[in-house]
Design a protein around this motif. Structure first.
Motif, PDB file in Angstrom:
ATOM      1  N   GLN A   1       0.828  -1.204   0.000  1.00 23.66           N
ATOM      2  CA  GLN A   1       0.000   0.000   0.000  1.00 23.66           C
ATOM      3  C   GLN A   1       0.866   1.260   0.000  1.00 23.66           C
ATOM      4  O   GLN A   1       0.609   2.198  -0.761  1.00 23.66           O
ATOM      5  CB  GLN A   1      -0.938  -0.003   1.216  1.00 23.66           C
ATOM      6  CG  GLN A   1      -1.858   1.188   1.277  1.00 23.66           C
ATOM      7  CD  GLN A   1      -2.856   1.224   0.123  1.00 23.66           C
ATOM      8  OE1 GLN A   1      -3.296   0.182  -0.349  1.00 23.66           O
ATOM      9  NE2 GLN A   1      -3.196   2.406  -0.323  1.00 23.66           N
ATOM     10  N   GLU A   2       1.909   1.283   0.840  1.00 22.57           N
ATOM     11  CA  GLU A   2       2.823   2.423   0.877  1.00 22.57           C
ATOM     12  C   GLU A   2       3.472   2.641  -0.486  1.00 22.57           C
ATOM     13  O   GLU A   2       3.599   3.775  -0.953  1.00 22.57           O
ATOM     14  CB  GLU A   2       3.915   2.206   1.923  1.00 22.57           C
ATOM     15  CG  GLU A   2       3.447   2.306   3.346  1.00 22.57           C
ATOM     16  CD  GLU A   2       4.535   1.902   4.334  1.00 22.57           C
ATOM     17  OE1 GLU A   2       5.735   1.945   3.976  1.00 22.57           O
ATOM     18  OE2 GLU A   2       4.171   1.538   5.462  1.00 22.57           O
ATOM     19  N   ASN A   3       3.882   1.563  -1.105  1.00 25.81           N
ATOM     20  CA  ASN A   3       4.521   1.645  -2.413  1.00 25.81           C
ATOM     21  C   ASN A   3       3.558   2.186  -3.468  1.00 25.81           C
ATOM     22  O   ASN A   3       3.921   3.036  -4.281  1.00 25.81           O
ATOM     23  CB  ASN A   3       5.051   0.270  -2.824  1.00 25.81           C
ATOM     24  CG  ASN A   3       5.960   0.337  -4.017  1.00 25.81           C
ATOM     25  OD1 ASN A   3       6.920   1.102  -4.022  1.00 25.81           O
ATOM     26  ND2 ASN A   3       5.674  -0.457  -5.020  1.00 25.81           N
TER      27      ASN A   3
ATOM     28  N   GLU B   1       0.937   4.100  -2.935  1.00 24.61           N
ATOM     29  CA  GLU B   1       0.682   5.510  -2.643  1.00 24.61           C
ATOM     30  C   GLU B   1       1.851   6.382  -3.079  1.00 24.61           C
ATOM     31  O   GLU B   1       1.644   7.467  -3.642  1.00 24.61           O
ATOM     32  CB  GLU B   1       0.394   5.695  -1.158  1.00 24.61           C
ATOM     33  CG  GLU B   1      -0.948   5.120  -0.739  1.00 24.61           C
ATOM     34  CD  GLU B   1      -1.135   5.073   0.768  1.00 24.61           C
ATOM     35  OE1 GLU B   1      -0.227   5.500   1.523  1.00 24.61           O
ATOM     36  OE2 GLU B   1      -2.211   4.597   1.203  1.00 24.61           O
TER      37      GLU B   1
END
Length: 91
Positions: free
Chosen positions: A70-72, A74
């Protein structure tokens, strides 16, 4: 062979010790990409045991892996949006 993480490599994502090969890279090839563990080991020039260790870590820490995914996603979206926006108005 050990799975390690450090902020200085792969932004802290788990990886195979002594490499820059992330657990997510391997899982992506096998789980999402449909490649065999043996093929992935050959492509990355690592042992088959390392591939299975990475997959084991991936499944044992699935929530952590999803958070990294998810961080990647975003971060990619932020970079993509910034790249599409001019920094200064064009006259």
């Amino acid at each position: 062979m050990t799975i390690v993480a450090g902020e200085d490599i792969l932004s802290g994502e788990p990886r195979i010790e002594g490499t820059r090969i992330g657990v997510r890279h391997i899982a992506g090839k096998v789980v999402s990409g449909g490649q065999t563990p043996a093929y992935v080991a050959d492509q990355y020039d690592i042992s088959l045991a390392s591939v299975y260790e990475a997959l084991s870590y991936y499944y044992a820490n699935i929530e952590e892996m999803r958070a990294f995914e998810q961080e990647n996603a975003e971060a990619f979206e932020r970079v993509r949006n910034d790249a599409l926006q001019p920094k200064e108005p064009v006259s």
